[in-house]
Write an enzyme that holds these catalytic residues in place. Structure first.
Site, PDB file in Angstrom:
ATOM      1  N   LYS A 183       0.861  -1.188   0.000  1.00  8.46           N
ATOM      2  CA  LYS A 183       0.000   0.000   0.000  1.00  8.46           C
ATOM      3  C   LYS A 183       0.895   1.235   0.000  1.00  8.46           C
ATOM      4  CE  LYS A 183      -2.077   3.077   1.898  1.00  8.46           C
ATOM      5  NZ  LYS A 183      -2.005   4.504   1.486  1.00  8.46           N
ATOM      6  N   SER A 200       4.404   7.872  10.164  1.00  6.62           N
ATOM      7  CA  SER A 200       4.375   8.690  11.378  1.00  6.62           C
ATOM      8  C   SER A 200       4.160   7.811  12.619  1.00  6.62           C
ATOM      9  CB  SER A 200       3.249   9.716  11.279  1.00  6.62           C
ATOM     10  OG  SER A 200       2.010   9.065  11.110  1.00  6.62           O
ATOM     11  N   THR A 201       4.650   8.286  13.740  1.00  9.27           N
ATOM     12  CA  THR A 201       4.469   7.587  15.016  1.00  9.27           C
ATOM     13  C   THR A 201       2.978   7.494  15.346  1.00  9.27           C
ATOM     14  OG1 THR A 201       6.668   8.144  15.799  1.00  9.27           O
ATOM     15  CG2 THR A 201       5.012   7.726  17.496  1.00  9.27           C
ATOM     16  N   GLU A 202       2.259   8.549  14.999  1.00 12.96           N
ATOM     17  CA  GLU A 202       0.811   8.585  15.267  1.00 12.96           C
ATOM     18  C   GLU A 202       0.087   7.435  14.551  1.00 12.96           C
ATOM     19  OE1 GLU A 202      -0.702  12.184  13.601  1.00 12.96           O
ATOM     20  OE2 GLU A 202      -2.779  11.603  13.980  1.00 12.96           O
ATOM     21  N   GLY A 223       1.545   4.768  13.356  1.00 10.04           N
ATOM     22  CA  GLY A 223       2.128   3.532  13.879  1.00 10.04           C
ATOM     23  C   GLY A 223       1.339   3.014  15.075  1.00 10.04           C
ATOM     24  N   GLU A 267       8.647   1.432  11.489  1.00  7.29           N
ATOM     25  CA  GLU A 267       9.757   2.370  11.369  1.00  7.29           C
ATOM     26  C   GLU A 267       9.121   3.747  11.359  1.00  7.29           C
ATOM     27  OE1 GLU A 267      11.908   4.968  10.328  1.00  7.29           O
ATOM     28  OE2 GLU A 267      12.039   4.113   8.308  1.00  7.29           O
ATOM     29  N   CYS A 282      13.021  10.460   7.979  1.00  4.32           N
ATOM     30  CA  CYS A 282      12.775  10.071   9.364  1.00  4.32           C
ATOM     31  C   CYS A 282      14.041  10.206  10.209  1.00  4.32           C
ATOM     32  CB  CYS A 282      12.246   8.646   9.416  1.00  4.32           C
ATOM     33  SG  CYS A 282      13.211   7.517   8.429  1.00  4.32           S
ATOM     34  N   GLU A 308       8.781  16.353  15.361  1.00  5.67           N
ATOM     35  CA  GLU A 308       9.278  16.076  14.019  1.00  5.67           C
ATOM     36  C   GLU A 308       8.621  17.052  13.046  1.00  5.67           C
ATOM     37  OE1 GLU A 308       8.098  12.319  11.981  1.00  5.67           O
ATOM     38  OE2 GLU A 308      10.241  12.095  11.622  1.00  5.67           O
TER      39      GLU A 308
HETATM   40  P1  NAP Z   1       1.315   8.643   7.601  1.00  8.11           P
HETATM   41  O1  NAP Z   1      -0.097   9.044   7.704  1.00  8.11           O
HETATM   42  O2  NAP Z   1       1.965   7.941   8.720  1.00  8.11           O
HETATM   43  O3  NAP Z   1       1.419   7.770   6.258  1.00  8.11           O
HETATM   44  C1  NAP Z   1       2.205   6.627   6.065  1.00  8.11           C
HETATM   45  C2  NAP Z   1       1.399   5.533   5.390  1.00  8.11           C
HETATM   46  O4  NAP Z   1       0.378   5.047   6.258  1.00  8.11           O
HETATM   47  C3  NAP Z   1       0.682   5.981   4.142  1.00  8.11           C
HETATM   48  O5  NAP Z   1       0.678   4.943   3.184  1.00  8.11           O
HETATM   49  C4  NAP Z   1      -0.708   6.244   4.678  1.00  8.11           C
HETATM   50  O6  NAP Z   1      -1.706   6.275   3.711  1.00  8.11           O
HETATM   51  C5  NAP Z   1      -0.886   5.106   5.617  1.00  8.11           C
HETATM   52  N1  NAP Z   1      -1.942   5.313   6.612  1.00  8.11           N
HETATM   53  C6  NAP Z   1      -2.542   6.457   7.002  1.00  8.11           C
HETATM   54  N2  NAP Z   1      -3.449   6.220   7.978  1.00  8.11           N
HETATM   55  C7  NAP Z   1      -3.425   4.898   8.218  1.00  8.11           C
HETATM   56  C8  NAP Z   1      -4.102   4.039   9.130  1.00  8.11           C
HETATM   57  N3  NAP Z   1      -4.998   4.495  10.000  1.00  8.11           N
HETATM   58  N4  NAP Z   1      -3.814   2.724   9.122  1.00  8.11           N
HETATM   59  C9  NAP Z   1      -2.892   2.228   8.263  1.00  8.11           C
HETATM   60  N5  NAP Z   1      -2.213   2.992   7.381  1.00  8.11           N
HETATM   61  C10 NAP Z   1      -2.461   4.312   7.354  1.00  8.11           C
HETATM   62  O7  NAP Z   1       2.185   9.875   7.260  1.00  8.11           O
HETATM   63  P2  NAP Z   1       1.650  11.220   6.551  1.00  8.11           P
HETATM   64  O8  NAP Z   1       0.276  11.569   7.005  1.00  8.11           O
HETATM   65  O9  NAP Z   1       1.818  11.035   5.115  1.00  8.11           O
HETATM   66  O10 NAP Z   1       2.663  12.276   7.127  1.00  8.11           O
HETATM   67  C11 NAP Z   1       2.417  12.849   8.395  1.00  8.11           C
HETATM   68  C12 NAP Z   1       3.702  13.065   9.147  1.00  8.11           C
HETATM   69  O11 NAP Z   1       4.316  11.808   9.389  1.00  8.11           O
HETATM   70  C13 NAP Z   1       4.751  13.851   8.403  1.00  8.11           C
HETATM   71  O12 NAP Z   1       4.548  15.198   8.530  1.00  8.11           O
HETATM   72  C14 NAP Z   1       6.007  13.373   9.052  1.00  8.11           C
HETATM   73  O13 NAP Z   1       6.249  14.087  10.229  1.00  8.11           O
HETATM   74  C15 NAP Z   1       5.715  11.944   9.397  1.00  8.11           C
HETATM   75  N6  NAP Z   1       6.265  10.978   8.436  1.00  8.11           N
HETATM   76  C16 NAP Z   1       7.291  10.205   8.867  1.00  8.11           C
HETATM   77  C17 NAP Z   1       7.857   9.300   7.993  1.00  8.11           C
HETATM   78  C18 NAP Z   1       8.992   8.449   8.410  1.00  8.11           C
HETATM   79  O14 NAP Z   1       9.648   7.859   7.566  1.00  8.11           O
HETATM   80  N7  NAP Z   1       9.264   8.327   9.677  1.00  8.11           N
HETATM   81  C19 NAP Z   1       7.390   9.169   6.687  1.00  8.11           C
HETATM   82  C20 NAP Z   1       6.297   9.963   6.294  1.00  8.11           C
HETATM   83  C21 NAP Z   1       5.749  10.866   7.190  1.00  8.11           C
HETATM   84  P3  NAP Z   1      -2.076   7.724   3.102  1.00  8.11           P
HETATM   85  O15 NAP Z   1      -0.932   8.104   2.275  1.00  8.11           O
HETATM   86  O16 NAP Z   1      -3.263   7.495   2.289  1.00  8.11           O
HETATM   87  O17 NAP Z   1      -2.309   8.654   4.267  1.00  8.11           O
END
Ligand code: NAP
Ligand code: MG
Length: 489
Positions: free
Chosen positions: A188, A241-243, A245, A262, A296, A393
């Site tokens: 995904k 994101s940790t959230e 995760g 991760e 990250c 972050e």
């Molecule tokens: P994210 O929401 O954690 O997205 C990562 C992946 O998880 C995407 O494929 C996302 O799909 C999916 N996802 C979203 N909600 C989910 C759920 N409830 N259950 C399972 N999978 C889900 O990250 P983001 O919203 O794109 O970014 C938000 C913040 O996260 C950034 O501003 C940054 O601080 C942090 N981030 C960290 C990393 C890292 O490598 N540590 C990478 C990206 C972002 P969708 O794309 O459809 O939301």
């Protein structure tokens, strides 16, 4: 734009389920955008729960066959994926640049080149998954004889959920070890960057993977949630994101599926006064600026020994102000746009908050240009440990620099974070370097360099930066389970 990329963008972009490219069950699609302009690039199938169900069924049906395939056949198939990626590196790099905003040259060399290396590395592992024989004592059966051994077996059907910052590469981190060890998968990609995952789907087909072994569902968080809550999914591997995760951990409870994570970071980069000054300036810039700060592992808390603090931070700020900003397809570009309006708003909010809290920007602090999601590289000084720009972050080109003195416990200052992903140390004193490395609560420590990744080195986080270690031999553990077999002779 090159012809293959233009043709890919023009063609239909469907879901890969059971070896077929299919529309979403709902018939819906969504748009993906070029972050350098905000313009729509193309439409992609909008996969949802019903599509996840179909993909999980396909992966389940393919599992026995894939897991029992001779290891050297899995090896050959994975090696072929690496080779095709290398052959088509420029096309993948260009597509990644368009969808994500990063430089095409960097994407081709780093994202695509490294992904190819990862597929070949794990191709090699397919034939090297071993159990062990155990010389058991069995004190309750005196005089009897036994033959005891362990088997390493695949976990089963794996959901792989990846973010937008390194779309292809984060998929490769997971696909390589998952497939080498005999699991079947549903990938995904992030809603912002679905395109290279779909092109990779073509590569798996061209390489000759059996139907159902690799399924790809483009869609939103809802599709990721459907995967992580699915009773027929045995494992979820997530980067993001940790959230989110934490949401995945909650969703996994139903069938207690295995989870590896991760997650985010707020990594410390520590520069001692005896460091090679120029190398440390260049490396420290790379630490927080690489991939526009959307890493990250970004070294966004820059600790500099007080005797060189002013000179060092000014040198970093000067270097940052010289960085060439532009769209990813411009070969001169070093720093591209942020991924989306949402990310642009988030980073801009931190810039305002930092200044409101009392921080001073040595360079940057605002938007660059008037279209696309560009932000100036920003070096903040005069910051306090409790400022949000120090604790949270940001995921943009922003660093907070803080002085420390020789009498400070620098490891304790660096460890003052809910995260523990990576850390950098710059010094010419070997003992100081290793002593500090031991005391840091971080999954990766890089000495006299930053972003010192290698396919063979484990990667993952302490504390709220995650569970488990990707890459290297440790990733094999994430995708296998051990069976203990004991035979009475
Ligand atoms: P994210 O929401 O954690 O997205 C990562 C992946 O998880 C995407 O494929 C996302 O799909 C999916 N996802 C979203 N909600 C989910 C759920 N409830 N259950 C399972 N999978 C889900 O990250 P983001 O919203 O794109 O970014 C938000 C913040 O996260 C950034 O501003 C940054 O601080 C942090 N981030 C960290 C990393 C890292 O490598 N540590 C990478 C990206 C972002 P969708 O794309 O459809 O939301
Ligand atoms: Mg999201």
């Amino acid at each position: 734009m090159s012809t293959p990329v233009r043709e890919f963008l023009r063609g239909p972009k469907k879901l890969l389920i059971d070896g077929n490219w299919v529309d979403a069950a709902s018939g819906r699609t969504f748009s993906t955008y070029d972050p350098a302009t905000g313009d729509q690039l193309t439409e992609v199938a909008h996969g949802e729960r019903a599509d996840v169900d179909r993909a999980v069924r396909a992966a389940r049906n393919a599992f026995e066959g894939w897991a029992s395939l001779k290891p050297n056949e899995r090896e050959r198939l994975l090696w072929r994926v690496g080779d095709i990626l290398s052959e088509r590196a420029a096309e993948f790099g260009e597509l990644e640049a368009l969808d994500n905003g990063k430089s095409a040259a960097i994407a081709t060399a780093v994202d695509v080149g490294w992904s190819a290396d990862i597929f070949r590395y794990y191709a090699g592992w397919a034939t090297k998954i071993e159990g062990s024989t155990v010389n058991v004592s069995m004190p309750f059966a005196p005089g009897a004889e036994f033959h005891a051994y362990t088997l390493r077996e695949p976990v089963g059907v794996c959901g792989l959920i990846v973010p937008w910052n390194f779309p292809l590469l984060m998929a490769a981190f997971k696909l390589g070890p998952a497939l080498a060890t005999g699991n079947t998968v549903i990938l995904k990609p992030a809603e912002q960057t679905p395109l290279t995952a779909l092109l990779l789907g073509e590569v798996f087909q061209e390489a000759g993977f059996p139907p159902g072994v690799v399924n790809i569902i483009t869609g939103f968080g809802e599709a990721g949630a459907a995967l992580s809550g699915h009773d027929e999914v045995d494992k979820v591997a997530f980067t993001g994101s940790t959230e989110v995760g934490k949401k995945i951990v909650d969703a996994a409870k139903g069938n207690l599926k295995k989870v590896s994570l991760e997650l985010g970071g707020k990594s410390a980069n520590i520069v001692f006064a005896d460091a090679d000054f120029d190398a440390a300036v260049e490396g420290s810039l790379n630490a927080w600026l690489f991939n526009h700060g959307q890493c990250c592992v970004a070294g966004t808390r820059l600790f500099v020994e007080d005797s060189i603090f002013e000179k060092f931070t000014e040198a970093v700020a000067h270097a940052a102000s010289q960085v060439k900003i532009g769209p990813g397809l411009d070969p001169a570009t070093q720093l591209g746009p942020l991924i989306s309006q949402e990310q642009f708003d988030k980073v801009s909010g931190y810039l305002r908050e930092g200044i409101a809290e009392g921080a001073r920007a040595l360079t940057g602090g605002k938007r660059w240009g008037d279209s696309g999601y560009f932000v100036e590289p920003t070096v903040f000084v005069d910051v306090e440990p409790e400022f949000s720009i120090v604790r949270e972050e940001i995921f943009g080109p922003v660093v907070a620099a803080m002085p420390f003195s020789a009498s400070d416990d620098i490891a304790a200052l660096a460890n003052d974070s809910i995260y523990g992903l990576a850390a950098g140390i710059w010094t010419r004193d070997l003992s100081k370097a290793h002593r500090t490395a031991r005391r840091l609560h971080a999954g990766s420590v890089w000495i006299n360099q930053y972003n010192g990744f290698d396919t063979a080195m484990p990667f993952g986080g302490y504390k709220q930066s995650g569970w488990g270690r990707e890459l290297g031999a440790t990733a094999i553990d994430l995708y296998t389970q051990t069976k203990a077999v004991n035979v009475a002779l």
